[in-house]
Design a protein around this motif. Structure first.
Motif, mmCIF file in Angstrom:
data_model
loop_
_atom_site.group_PDB
_atom_site.id
_atom_site.type_symbol
_atom_site.label_atom_id
_atom_site.label_comp_id
_atom_site.label_asym_id
_atom_site.label_seq_id
_atom_site.Cartn_x
_atom_site.Cartn_y
_atom_site.Cartn_z
ATOM 1 N N SER A 127 40.536 -48.859 -42.369
ATOM 2 C CA SER A 127 40.437 -49.924 -41.753
ATOM 3 C C SER A 127 38.951 -50.154 -40.951
ATOM 4 O O SER A 127 38.562 -49.461 -40.385
ATOM 5 N N PRO A 128 38.067 -51.122 -41.629
ATOM 6 C CA PRO A 128 36.883 -51.423 -41.169
ATOM 7 C C PRO A 128 36.838 -52.037 -39.359
ATOM 8 O O PRO A 128 37.911 -52.699 -39.216
ATOM 9 N N SER A 129 35.870 -51.682 -38.762
ATOM 10 C CA SER A 129 35.889 -52.034 -37.433
ATOM 11 C C SER A 129 34.684 -52.583 -36.980
ATOM 12 O O SER A 129 33.470 -52.401 -37.491
ATOM 13 N N LEU A 130 34.851 -53.749 -35.979
ATOM 14 C CA LEU A 130 33.441 -54.343 -35.510
ATOM 15 C C LEU A 130 33.562 -53.945 -33.807
ATOM 16 O O LEU A 130 34.560 -54.668 -33.183
ATOM 17 N N LEU A 131 32.554 -53.323 -33.360
ATOM 18 C CA LEU A 131 32.471 -53.105 -31.915
ATOM 19 C C LEU A 131 33.727 -52.593 -31.446
ATOM 20 O O LEU A 131 34.303 -52.686 -30.310
ATOM 21 N N GLY A 132 34.271 -51.558 -32.308
ATOM 22 C CA GLY A 132 35.491 -50.973 -32.092
ATOM 23 C C GLY A 132 36.797 -51.655 -32.182
ATOM 24 O O GLY A 132 37.748 -51.070 -31.590
ATOM 25 N N ILE A 133 36.750 -52.789 -32.741
ATOM 26 C CA ILE A 133 37.860 -53.669 -32.746
ATOM 27 C C ILE A 133 38.491 -53.628 -34.211
ATOM 28 O O ILE A 133 37.538 -54.101 -35.237
ATOM 29 N N ILE A 160 41.966 -59.153 -36.555
ATOM 30 C CA ILE A 160 41.475 -60.557 -36.640
ATOM 31 C C ILE A 160 42.206 -61.185 -37.669
ATOM 32 O O ILE A 160 42.748 -62.310 -37.860
ATOM 33 N N SER A 161 42.338 -60.424 -38.942
ATOM 34 C CA SER A 161 42.802 -61.137 -40.118
ATOM 35 C C SER A 161 44.317 -61.358 -39.816
ATOM 36 O O SER A 161 44.705 -62.364 -40.585
ATOM 37 N N LEU A 162 44.902 -60.852 -39.176
ATOM 38 C CA LEU A 162 46.548 -60.867 -39.096
ATOM 39 C C LEU A 162 46.774 -62.161 -38.313
ATOM 40 O O LEU A 162 47.955 -62.435 -38.151
ATOM 41 N N THR A 163 45.778 -62.585 -37.570
ATOM 42 C CA THR A 163 46.061 -63.956 -36.866
ATOM 43 C C THR A 163 45.834 -65.041 -37.589
ATOM 44 O O THR A 163 46.175 -66.202 -37.133
ATOM 45 N N PHE A 164 45.170 -64.885 -38.956
ATOM 46 C CA PHE A 164 45.285 -66.114 -39.818
ATOM 47 C C PHE A 164 46.425 -66.860 -40.176
ATOM 48 O O PHE A 164 46.440 -68.145 -40.097
ATOM 49 N N LEU A 211 41.204 -59.919 -48.727
ATOM 50 C CA LEU A 211 40.196 -60.951 -47.948
ATOM 51 C C LEU A 211 38.981 -59.895 -47.738
ATOM 52 O O LEU A 211 39.152 -58.818 -47.643
ATOM 53 N N PRO A 212 37.801 -60.412 -47.683
ATOM 54 C CA PRO A 212 36.684 -59.163 -47.435
ATOM 55 C C PRO A 212 36.597 -58.898 -46.005
ATOM 56 O O PRO A 212 37.376 -59.435 -45.240
#
Length: 227
Positions: A11-17, A22-26, A89-90
Motif C-alpha cells: 500500500s503506497p502512502s503520502l505523509l503517512g496516510i 482516499i481511493s475508497l472514498t471515490f 487506479l494509479p
C-alpha cells in the motif's frame, strides 16, 4: 530506483496516510443524495438496475430459503467489484491480491454455509461425503477424499481470486516496463507493446469484474448444497 515487481502490491502512502483510504472514498461520490423519491436521476436508475441484475443472477441457483442471503451476497459482490476496479487506479493497490484478506472473506462465509446445512439437514449434508452405491472397500477412502475436497473449498476461493488478480497486475507491470524501455531505442515496437498494454488493461477490467462474480457465485452454490 531499483523496485521489485511485487512492490505494487504494497500500500503506497503520502505523509503517512495510506492512499487506499482516499481511493475508497471515490465510490461514495457515486451514491445518490438522500431524497424522498425512489429514482432521482439516470445514475440512480442505472445503480438500481445493476443491483437488481446482480441479485437476480446470484439468487437464480438458490431456492426460497436461500433468498435470506440476498443482502449478504449482493453486498459482497459489490464490495469485491469496487475493490478490484479501484485497484487498477494509479497510486493505489488491490487489497484482494492479498491472500490473507481473501481467506478472511472466504472462510467465515463457507463455514456459515456448512453450519447452515448441518443444522437444517444434517443427514443430507453428511450424505455428500459418501456417494450412493459406493463399494464397501472404497468407503473410507472416499470419505477422506470428499472431506478433503470440502475443507479445501475456502482455500480454493481465496487462492483463485488472489492468483488471477496478481497475474494480471504483474503482466501489466511487465508490459508497461517494456513499453517505457523500448520507447527510446525502438519506437515502433514500443507502440506495439503500448497497444498490447491497452488491450491487456481492458482484459484486466473484465477479469476484475468476473472474479468478483465467480467468488460470490461459488459461495451461492455452496449454500444451495446445504439448504
Amino acid at each position: 530506483m531499483n523496485l521489485s515487481f511485487f512492490d505494487q502490491f504494497s500500500s503506497p502512502s503520502l505523509l503517512g496516510i495510506p492512499l487506499i483510504l482516499i481511493s475508497l472514498t471515490f465510490p461514495a461520490l457515486l451514491l445518490p443524495s438522500p431524497n424522498n423519491r425512489w429514482i432521482t436521476s439516470r445514475l440512480s436508475t442505472l445503480q438500481l438496475w445493476a443491483i437488481n441484475m446482480i441479485t437476480k443472477q446470484l439468487m437464480t441457483p438458490l431456492n426460497k430459503k436461500g433468498h435470506k442471503w440476498a443482502m449478504i451476497l449482493t453486498s459482497l459482490m459489490i464490495f469485491l467489484l469496487l475493490i478490484n476496479l479501484l485497484g487498477l487506479l494509479p497510486y493505489t493497490f488491490t487489497p484482494t491480491t492479498q491472500l490473507s484478506m481473501n481467506l478472511a472473506l472466504a472462510f467465515p462465509l463457507w463455514l456459515a454455509t456448512l453450519l447452515t446445512g448441518l443444522r437444517n439437514q444434517p443427514s443430507a449434508s453428511l450424505g455428500h461425503l459418501l456417494p450412493e452405491g459406493t463399494p464397501t472397500p472404497l468407503i473410507p477412502a472416499l470419505i477422506m477424499i470428499e472431506t478433503t475436497s470440502l475443507l479445501i473449498r475456502p482455500l480454493a476461493l481465496g487462492v483463485r481470486l488472489t492468483a488471477n488478480l496478481t497475474a494480471g497486475h504483474l503482466l501489466i507491470q511487465l508490459i508497461s516496463t517494456a513499453t517505457v524501455a523500448l520507447s527510446s531505442t525502438m519506437p515502433a515496437v514500443s507502440l506495439l507493446t503500448l497497444l498490447v498494454l491497452f488491450l491487456l488493461t481492458i482484459l484486466e477490467v473484465a477479469v476484475a469484474m468476473i472474479q468478483a462474480y465467480v467468488f460470490v457465485l461459488l459461495l451461492s452454490l455452496y449454500l444451495q448444497e446445504n439448504i
